[in-house]
Design a protein around this motif. Structure first.
Motif, PDB file in Angstrom:
ATOM      1  N   ASP A  65     109.060 -66.234 -59.676  1.00  0.00           N
ATOM      2  CA  ASP A  65     107.929 -67.026 -59.181  1.00  0.00           C
ATOM      3  C   ASP A  65     107.941 -67.137 -57.652  1.00  0.00           C
ATOM      4  OD1 ASP A  65     110.115 -68.650 -58.873  1.00  0.00           O
ATOM      5  OD2 ASP A  65     109.235 -70.409 -59.823  1.00  0.00           O
ATOM      6  N   ASN A  66     108.839 -66.387 -56.988  1.00  0.00           N
ATOM      7  CA  ASN A  66     108.895 -66.424 -55.518  1.00  0.00           C
ATOM      8  C   ASN A  66     108.247 -65.144 -54.982  1.00  0.00           C
ATOM      9  OD1 ASN A  66     109.469 -66.963 -52.881  1.00  0.00           O
ATOM     10  ND2 ASN A  66     111.697 -66.893 -53.092  1.00  0.00           N
ATOM     11  N   PRO A  67     106.972 -65.223 -54.518  1.00  0.00           N
ATOM     12  CA  PRO A  67     106.214 -64.000 -54.207  1.00  0.00           C
ATOM     13  C   PRO A  67     106.761 -63.219 -53.014  1.00  0.00           C
ATOM     14  CG  PRO A  67     104.977 -65.963 -53.587  1.00  0.00           C
ATOM     15  CD  PRO A  67     106.200 -66.444 -54.289  1.00  0.00           C
ATOM     16  N   LEU A  68     106.372 -61.947 -52.930  1.00  0.00           N
ATOM     17  CA  LEU A  68     106.854 -61.042 -51.880  1.00  0.00           C
ATOM     18  C   LEU A  68     105.829 -60.940 -50.744  1.00  0.00           C
ATOM     19  CD1 LEU A  68     108.035 -58.132 -54.213  1.00  0.00           C
ATOM     20  CD2 LEU A  68     109.336 -60.126 -53.438  1.00  0.00           C
ATOM     21  N   ASP A 120      96.860 -65.850 -56.952  1.00  0.00           N
ATOM     22  CA  ASP A 120      95.698 -65.082 -56.489  1.00  0.00           C
ATOM     23  C   ASP A 120      95.663 -64.926 -54.968  1.00  0.00           C
ATOM     24  OD1 ASP A 120      95.102 -67.654 -55.934  1.00  0.00           O
ATOM     25  OD2 ASP A 120      93.445 -67.827 -57.362  1.00  0.00           O
ATOM     26  N   THR A 121      96.780 -65.290 -54.302  1.00  0.00           N
ATOM     27  CA  THR A 121      96.878 -65.043 -52.857  1.00  0.00           C
ATOM     28  C   THR A 121      98.001 -64.049 -52.583  1.00  0.00           C
ATOM     29  OG1 THR A 121      98.384 -66.904 -52.566  1.00  0.00           O
ATOM     30  CG2 THR A 121      96.034 -67.338 -52.219  1.00  0.00           C
ATOM     31  N   VAL A 122      97.890 -63.380 -51.419  1.00  0.00           N
ATOM     32  CA  VAL A 122      98.919 -62.419 -51.030  1.00  0.00           C
ATOM     33  C   VAL A 122      99.340 -62.687 -49.580  1.00  0.00           C
ATOM     34  CG1 VAL A 122      97.242 -60.635 -50.305  1.00  0.00           C
ATOM     35  CG2 VAL A 122      99.556 -59.970 -50.964  1.00  0.00           C
ATOM     36  N   ALA A 123     100.649 -62.625 -49.320  1.00  0.00           N
ATOM     37  CA  ALA A 123     101.182 -62.832 -47.970  1.00  0.00           C
ATOM     38  C   ALA A 123     101.363 -61.466 -47.311  1.00  0.00           C
ATOM     39  CB  ALA A 123     102.511 -63.576 -48.048  1.00  0.00           C
ATOM     40  N   VAL A 124     100.868 -61.319 -46.068  1.00  0.00           N
ATOM     41  CA  VAL A 124     100.891 -60.013 -45.396  1.00  0.00           C
ATOM     42  C   VAL A 124     101.305 -60.179 -43.934  1.00  0.00           C
ATOM     43  CG1 VAL A 124      99.560 -57.908 -44.908  1.00  0.00           C
ATOM     44  CG2 VAL A 124      98.868 -59.382 -46.801  1.00  0.00           C
ATOM     45  N   ALA A 145     108.367 -56.283 -49.122  1.00  0.00           N
ATOM     46  CA  ALA A 145     109.740 -56.318 -48.615  1.00  0.00           C
ATOM     47  C   ALA A 145     110.232 -57.737 -48.377  1.00  0.00           C
ATOM     48  CB  ALA A 145     109.848 -55.507 -47.323  1.00  0.00           C
ATOM     49  N   PRO A 146     110.954 -58.300 -49.337  1.00  0.00           N
ATOM     50  CA  PRO A 146     111.671 -59.545 -49.069  1.00  0.00           C
ATOM     51  C   PRO A 146     112.938 -59.202 -48.290  1.00  0.00           C
ATOM     52  CG  PRO A 146     112.169 -58.824 -51.272  1.00  0.00           C
ATOM     53  CD  PRO A 146     111.215 -57.795 -50.691  1.00  0.00           C
ATOM     54  N   SER A 147     113.662 -60.194 -47.859  1.00  0.00           N
ATOM     55  CA  SER A 147     114.922 -59.934 -47.160  1.00  0.00           C
ATOM     56  C   SER A 147     115.865 -59.173 -48.099  1.00  0.00           C
ATOM     57  CB  SER A 147     115.541 -61.250 -46.704  1.00  0.00           C
ATOM     58  OG  SER A 147     115.569 -62.169 -47.771  1.00  0.00           O
ATOM     59  N   ALA A 148     116.652 -58.250 -47.512  1.00  0.00           N
ATOM     60  CA  ALA A 148     117.460 -57.329 -48.317  1.00  0.00           C
ATOM     61  C   ALA A 148     118.837 -57.906 -48.648  1.00  0.00           C
ATOM     62  CB  ALA A 148     117.594 -55.989 -47.601  1.00  0.00           C
ATOM     63  N   TYR A 198     103.971 -72.707 -43.852  1.00  0.00           N
ATOM     64  CA  TYR A 198     104.801 -72.827 -45.058  1.00  0.00           C
ATOM     65  C   TYR A 198     106.278 -72.589 -44.752  1.00  0.00           C
ATOM     66  CZ  TYR A 198     100.498 -72.449 -47.829  1.00  0.00           C
ATOM     67  OH  TYR A 198      99.272 -72.659 -48.378  1.00  0.00           O
ATOM     68  N   ARG A 199     106.508 -71.717 -43.757  1.00  0.00           N
ATOM     69  CA  ARG A 199     107.891 -71.428 -43.372  1.00  0.00           C
ATOM     70  C   ARG A 199     107.907 -71.231 -41.867  1.00  0.00           C
ATOM     71  NH1 ARG A 199     110.899 -66.113 -45.625  1.00  0.00           N
ATOM     72  NH2 ARG A 199     109.462 -65.041 -44.231  1.00  0.00           N
ATOM     73  N   PRO A 200     108.706 -72.013 -41.114  1.00  0.00           N
ATOM     74  CA  PRO A 200     108.733 -71.836 -39.656  1.00  0.00           C
ATOM     75  C   PRO A 200     109.463 -70.555 -39.271  1.00  0.00           C
ATOM     76  CG  PRO A 200     110.285 -73.559 -40.323  1.00  0.00           C
ATOM     77  CD  PRO A 200     109.608 -73.086 -41.579  1.00  0.00           C
TER      78      PRO A 200
HETATM   79  P1  AMP Z   1     111.359 -63.463 -48.147  1.00  0.00           P
HETATM   80  O1  AMP Z   1     110.842 -62.413 -49.044  1.00  0.00           O
HETATM   81  O2  AMP Z   1     112.771 -63.832 -48.410  1.00  0.00           O
HETATM   82  O3  AMP Z   1     111.080 -63.186 -46.706  1.00  0.00           O
HETATM   83  O4  AMP Z   1     110.462 -64.728 -48.529  1.00  0.00           O
HETATM   84  C1  AMP Z   1     109.058 -64.604 -48.593  1.00  0.00           C
HETATM   85  C2  AMP Z   1     108.441 -65.932 -48.285  1.00  0.00           C
HETATM   86  O5  AMP Z   1     107.002 -65.819 -48.258  1.00  0.00           O
HETATM   87  C3  AMP Z   1     108.795 -66.966 -49.324  1.00  0.00           C
HETATM   88  O6  AMP Z   1     109.028 -68.202 -48.688  1.00  0.00           O
HETATM   89  C4  AMP Z   1     107.529 -66.993 -50.156  1.00  0.00           C
HETATM   90  O7  AMP Z   1     107.382 -68.215 -50.839  1.00  0.00           O
HETATM   91  C5  AMP Z   1     106.440 -66.782 -49.113  1.00  0.00           C
HETATM   92  N1  AMP Z   1     105.211 -66.250 -49.721  1.00  0.00           N
HETATM   93  C6  AMP Z   1     105.022 -65.002 -50.205  1.00  0.00           C
HETATM   94  N2  AMP Z   1     103.784 -64.882 -50.742  1.00  0.00           N
HETATM   95  C7  AMP Z   1     103.169 -66.074 -50.592  1.00  0.00           C
HETATM   96  C8  AMP Z   1     101.908 -66.583 -50.948  1.00  0.00           C
HETATM   97  N3  AMP Z   1     100.992 -65.840 -51.581  1.00  0.00           N
HETATM   98  N4  AMP Z   1     101.630 -67.884 -50.648  1.00  0.00           N
HETATM   99  C9  AMP Z   1     102.551 -68.637 -50.011  1.00  0.00           C
HETATM  100  N5  AMP Z   1     103.781 -68.221 -49.647  1.00  0.00           N
HETATM  101  C10 AMP Z   1     104.096 -66.953 -49.932  1.00  0.00           C
END
Ligand code: AMP
Ligand code: MG
Length: 343
Positions: A65-68, A120-124, A145-148, A198-200
Motif C-alpha cells: 500500500d506504499n505507492p512508487l 487514482d493518483t500518481v507521484a512523478v 523507482a523507490p529507494s534501493a 507529504y514528505r520534506p
Molecule cells: P520511496 O519510494 O522510498 O522514495 O517513497 C516514495 C514516497 O512517495 C512515499 O512516501 C510514498 O508514500 C509517496 N507517494 C508515492 N505515490 C504517492 C501518491 N500517489 N500520493 C501520495 N504520496 C505518494
C-alpha cells in the motif's frame, strides 16, 4: 538466487552508450535495475508494467500500500501518466525539474495499479542525475523507482549500500559513486493554488512558499508520532537503536560529552566531535551549520556506524527548518521518535 551485476558508469554517459542501453533493455524485459539519482539510489522497474512494478515490492519486502514514484526524463513524458497538470504545477515543473521535487497528479489509464498502490493518483518527478536521465531516455518509458534498500532500512547513497541490501534480488546495479543530496525527494501535491508537502526534501517549504500557500501534511507534525507503534512506521532504521539529542548545538555537545559511552556510535558535527574522546566511534558530517553535508552523510553514517561494535547510535539534531526539516523527518523515523531534549 539471482546473480546481481554491478557496473561502473561515469556521469558523462548518454542514452546511446552500451551500458545504458543494456540496462534499459533489462528494464524493458521486466527486470530490476538500481541506478543513481541526485537524492538516493533508486530501484528501477518499467513504470508502465504491472508485473515489473510488483516485482519491486517483492525485492524490497515493501508493503503493497506504499505507492512508487515514477521517474520521467522531462515534461513531455509526464503527459502519458498525468491526466491533468495545473498552472501551478507547470510553474513548479519549469523551475524545479529536473530536481528533487515529486508532484502528485491524477493518473492516466496507462499507470498500473501496482505503481499507485491501487489509488487514482500518481507521484512523478524528473531526477537531476545524468545517469538516471540517460537510463529513462534509453528505456523510453517512465521508471518506477523507490529507494534501493530493503524496506525499513536506511536509503542507499552509494552502490555498496545497494549491494549490501539487494544482492541476489535484482539484475543490475549501475554504480556512479555517491549521491549528492542524500535524502529522498520532496513529495508535494497542489490543489486550488495551494501546496501540501507529504514528505520534506531538498526542495524546501521555504522555497515552495514563493509559489503559493504551503501546508505540511498533518502526519508530518506532532501527529506523525505513531499512534500504534509498530512495523508500519519503521523506516530508515539501522541494526541498533538511534537516539536524537535535540537542542542548542553547544548544549547538545556538552551533554553528549557528559554522557559519553564507548559502546555508542555518534553522528555529529565537527564542533561536537571535538568534545568527544579521540577513540569515540564518530561519523562527522561537517560543520554544524552545514545541513547539505549533514543530509549527504546521514544514511552513510547510519550504515557505517551500525557495522561497528556498538549497541546504540546517538545523533546530534538540528533545527527542523529548510533542509533541516527533511533531515529531522528521516532521523526521527530512524530513531522511532526517540528524541532527548537538551536544555
Ligand atoms: P520511496 O519510494 O522510498 O522514495 O517513497 C516514495 C514516497 O512517495 C512515499 O512516501 C510514498 O508514500 C509517496 N507517494 C508515492 N505515490 C504517492 C501518491 N500517489 N500520493 C501520495 N504520496 C505518494
Ligand atoms: Mg524509501
Amino acid at each position: 538466487m539471482m546473480h546481481t551485476k554491478r557496473v561502473v558508469v561515469s556521469t558523462q554517459v548518454t542514452a546511446e552508450d552500451a551500458t545504458v542501453r543494456y540496462a534499459a533493455a533489462l528494464l524493458r524485459a521486466g527486470e530490476l535495475v538500481a541506478f543513481p539519482t541526485e537524492t538516493v539510489y533508486g530501484l528501477g522497474a518499467d513504470g508502465l508494467s504491472e508485473a515489473a512494478a510488483r516485482a519491486v515490492y517483492t525485492a524490497k519486502g515493501r508493503p503493497s500500500d506504499n505507492p512508487l514514484i515514477l521517474h520521467v526524463d522531462g515534461r513531455e513524458m509526464l503527459t502519458g501518466v498525468a491526466a491533468q497538470v495545473s498552472t501551478l504545477e507547470e510553474r513548479l515543473i519549469h523551475d524545479f525539474w529536473p530536481g528533487p521535487l515529486t508532484l502528485v497528479f491524477p493518473k492516466t489509464a496507462a499507470v498500473p495499479e501496482s505503481v499507485t498502490g491501487g489509488g487514482d493518483t500518481v507521484a512523478v518527478r524528473s531526477p537531476r542525475h545524468p545517469v538516471a536521465l540517460a537510463l529513462i531516455r534509453a528505456a523510453g518509458v517512465p521508471i518506477a523507482a523507490p529507494s534501493a534498500n530493503r524496506s525499513g532500512r536506511p536509503s542507499p547513497t552509494t552502490a555498496e549500500m545497494v549491494c549490501h541490501d539487494l544482492t541476489g534480488r535484482i539484475a543490475l546495479v549501475l554504480d556512479a559513486g555517491p549521491c549528492t543530496v542524500g535524502v529522498e525527494s520532496t513529495v508535494a501535491a497542489c490543489s486550488d493554488g495551494r501546496i501540501t508537502i507529504y514528505r520534506p526534501g531538498a526542495v524546501t517549504a521555504e522555497m515552495l512558499s514563493a509559489y503559493g500557500p504551503v501546508t505540511l501534511d498533518p502526519a508530518l507534525s506532532g501527529a506523525g508520532i505513531p499512534k500504534a507503534p509498530g512495523m508500519k512506521y519503521r523506516h530508515y532504521s539501522p541494526r541498533v537503536p538511534v537516539t536524537i539529542w535535540q537542542g542548542d548545538g553547544a548544549a547538545v555537545a556538552r551533554s553528549l560529552k557528559a554522557h559519553y559511552r564507548g559502546d555508542c556510535g555518534y553522528f555529529v558535527s565537527r564542533e561536537t566531535a571535538a568534545l568527544l574522546p579521540p577513540e569515540a566511534h564518530t561519523f562527522i558530517w561537517g560543520a554544524r551549520a552545514d545541513c547539505q553535508a549533514m543530509a549527504h552523510g546521514l544514511y552513510a553514517a547510519l550504515t557505517v556506524l551500525e557495522q561497528l561494535p556498538i549497541t546504540e547510535i546517538y545523533a546530534e539534531g538540528v533545527a527542523a527548518r529548510e533542509l533541516g526539516a527533511a533531515i529531522m523527518n528521516r532521523l526521527a523515523k530512524a530513531a522511532g521518535y526517540h528524541i532527548k531534549e537538551v536544555k
